[in-house]
Structures are given as C-alpha cells and as structure tokens.
Design an enzyme around this catalytic site. Sequence first.
Site, short mmCIF file in Angstrom:
data_model
loop_
_atom_site.label_atom_id
_atom_site.label_comp_id
_atom_site.label_asym_id
_atom_site.label_seq_id
_atom_site.Cartn_x
_atom_site.Cartn_y
_atom_site.Cartn_z
N ARG A 1 2.26 -6.72 13.68
CA ARG A 1 0.85 -6.47 13.89
C ARG A 1 0.55 -5.20 13.11
O ARG A 1 0.80 -5.16 11.91
CB ARG A 1 0.51 -6.40 15.39
CG ARG A 1 -0.97 -6.71 15.66
CD ARG A 1 -1.33 -6.67 17.14
NE ARG A 1 -1.36 -5.31 17.67
CZ ARG A 1 -1.68 -5.00 18.93
NH1 ARG A 1 -1.99 -5.96 19.78
NH2 ARG A 1 -1.68 -3.75 19.35
N LYS B 1 -7.86 -0.63 28.56
CA LYS B 1 -8.65 -1.73 27.97
C LYS B 1 -8.71 -2.97 28.86
O LYS B 1 -9.73 -3.64 28.88
CB LYS B 1 -8.10 -2.09 26.59
CG LYS B 1 -6.71 -2.72 26.62
CD LYS B 1 -6.15 -2.92 25.22
CE LYS B 1 -4.81 -3.63 25.31
NZ LYS B 1 -3.94 -3.38 24.16
C1 PLP Z 1 -2.80 -3.02 24.56
C2 PLP Z 1 -2.01 -1.96 23.90
C3 PLP Z 1 -1.17 -1.15 24.66
C4 PLP Z 1 -0.94 -1.37 26.14
O1 PLP Z 1 -0.20 -2.54 26.31
P1 PLP Z 1 0.31 -3.02 27.78
O2 PLP Z 1 1.24 -4.13 27.49
O3 PLP Z 1 -0.88 -3.41 28.53
O4 PLP Z 1 1.03 -1.86 28.37
C5 PLP Z 1 -0.50 -0.13 24.02
N1 PLP Z 1 -0.65 0.07 22.70
C6 PLP Z 1 -1.44 -0.67 21.92
C7 PLP Z 1 -1.57 -0.38 20.47
C8 PLP Z 1 -2.14 -1.73 22.50
O5 PLP Z 1 -2.93 -2.50 21.74
#
Ligand code: PLP
Length: 375
Positions: free
Chosen positions: A131, A36
């Site tokens: 969250r 993302k």
């Molecule tokens: C963004 C996200 C990740 C990845 O997080 P990083 O800190 O970039 O490794 C993993 N799981 C969920 C649910 C996320 O929203």
Amino acid sequence: MSAPRLEIDLDKIQHNARTLAQRLADRGIAVTAVMKASLGSPEIARVVLDAGIKSVGDSRMENIEGMRRSGIKAPMMLIRSPMISDVHRVVRYTDLSLNSELAVIRELSSAAKAAGRRHGVVLMVELGDLREGIMPADLAPTIGRMLDMPNIDLKGIGANLACHCGVSPDANNMAELSTLAATIEREFNITLDIISGGNSANLNWALSGADTGRINNLRLGESILLGCEPLHRQPIEGLHTDAITLIAEVIESKTKPSKPWGEIAQTAFGEKVPAADRGNITQAILAIGQQDVDPAGLLAPTGIDIIGASSDHLIVDCSQHRLPVGAEIRFQLNYSAMVRSMTSPFVSKLLRRSSVPIRVPAAANNWHKTRRVVL
Ligand SMILES: *Cc1c(COP(=O)(O)O)cnc(C)c1O
C-alpha cells in the site's frame, strides 16, 4: 429507544486503551490512538487520552477538525498521505502527517510557511504489503531532497502492513525498519524521534517478547475498539471484545418455506440464494441492511442465523423460536461491520459511561456536526 443503534461502552474502550498502552510501554512503544473507525468521535478520543495514550491519529481531515473543535488538544497525526488540495487544513489542524510523496511534502512546506507554522513529517517505507510507502532504496534520496524544505521537520519513519495484501509484521520486516532508521540517522547526522512500526496487526509481534529494536510507536484503532488483533481476528487477552454492539429491531416474524418458488434470477446484491429445502422455518426480518452495516460482519446471538440481507432488510432464521415484532436483537460486529455502522447516517450511536448514556441521533452522519443529547 431508536433502532438501529450502536451501543458504545466508553469504560470498556478506556480499559482496552489503558491495557494496550501499558503493555506496549513495557516494550518501549508509545501508542497513537487511531480514531477513523469511530468517525473521529471526540468522546472516544477523550477516554483513550484519559487512559494514558498521548497522541491521536485519523485518516480524515473532517474527523480531525471535529476533534479539534471539540477541544482535543493532543498531538494529532494525519495517517493517510495528505491530498495536495488539503495541505492548508493539514498544517492548521495536525502536528504531523504520514507521507510518501515529495510533491505533497513540498506543498505542506509552502502551506506551513504561509501559515507561520512548522509541520512534522513521518516518511512511510514500503515493507511488502504494497500500500503506501517509499521503496527502501529510495528513502535516503527522498530525505536528501526534503531536509532543506522550509517549515518541515522530519520526525521519523514508519510502515504499514497487513492492510492491502495481509503481510504480517514480523521480526524481519520490523528489523528492516529499525536498520533503516539507524542508517538514515548515520547518513544525515540526524535523530529520528518516531519509528512507527504499524497498526493493530503489529501487536502479536510487539507483545511476543521479540526484540522491538528501534520501533517506538504503533498506531492502534481496531484493537482498542474491538479488543482483537486483525491478523487472525483473535481476542486479545484481558481486553473487552464487546465494547461496541449493534441493536436492530424485528419488523416481521413469520413461518415461511425455506425454499423460494418461481423462476430464480439475480437478487438485489447479485448473490445466489441458498435453494436447499429445509422445510418451513421461523423467519424474522430486522430493520437493518447493507446501508447500515456489512451484514457478513455480524455475529448473531445463539439460535439466530443470518440468511440474507438487502439494502434495508436483514433476514434471519430463528430456529423455531419466534421473535416478536418490535423485539430488539443485539449483534457483535467485526471491523468491517463496525466501520459501516459508524459511518451510516441511519444508525444512531449511544455512548455509555458510568451508566450515563449520551445519545447521538441517527441522521447525524458526522460526530462533529451533531449535538449530543443526554437521555
Ligand atoms: C487504519 C490505519 C491504522 C490503524 O489500523 P488498526 O488496524 O485499526 O489498528 C494505522 N495506520 C494507518 C496508516 C492506517 O491507515
């Protein structure tokens, strides 16, 4: 070359991905590469898959569709709870999604049935960061109600920490997830394939030598792209922290007083301007601003201090060393700055691999809507 631009070194990203995948494999943990923060770049997806990572995840269906259209065939995980309005796209383009609402899973089930597909579900459990996630006590009743939904496969459970409240993954909360997995398997006489412990914030725990229990998956984005862990933003040993850098161009360079004059009210973004009088300074303006980057997340080269930013201007104090108009200045970025630049249509993206750059022009606000231009 056009500015501002992100220079993205695919070889460094690949090294980071390979290193993390190998270290975690030694702990019994597989990696899902989260795309993302790179706007679902298919080029980056390809290099991390070539590095030995077996699955890809993203929070946005636009990115996922783009990767699919670019020929990325790896198992694809939607890492944000699907919107009900999106379920048809979700079952078509992804193999599994992270979920916390029965109402959504019910709609995924109908959509999967209508499409003649099966859809995998990983149920997210709340472990304290507040969250997404089902409260642990509600997990078994939720599973009881979803197990007979047609065309839905319960693939596993997962958790996400350190995003909303900064709660650190540790031996306690990870053991709780492992215990929940075992309890669910016993109660329902099923096997959970995926126990997804979290994101890059889990690395300190996962690589500490602690017992990883049933955790067999982590979803990693930031650590692959920036080579650091997000709890204290420390570099991870052996990884590149400069795989992605930002270049901006000087458009004004002058000696000016450090103290503003006239009656002082609000600035463009409401912050206060430092009013200390430091005499005259050598000041430069770079053609980049809040619309292109989070200025607070930029690390400038030695001798250059960022003293302000508005929508389109970054103002720097260059310590008596005059920067010529037209000069390019290279910055390191933190996660916030990187995400803003990746998603800004004004910042072009230059991908490098074995010294062959591939240029993605600015104004291409989505990788998949863009034709890559080889310079
Ligand atoms: C963004 C996200 C990740 C990845 O997080 P990083 O800190 O970039 O490794 C993993 N799981 C969920 C649910 C996320 O929203």
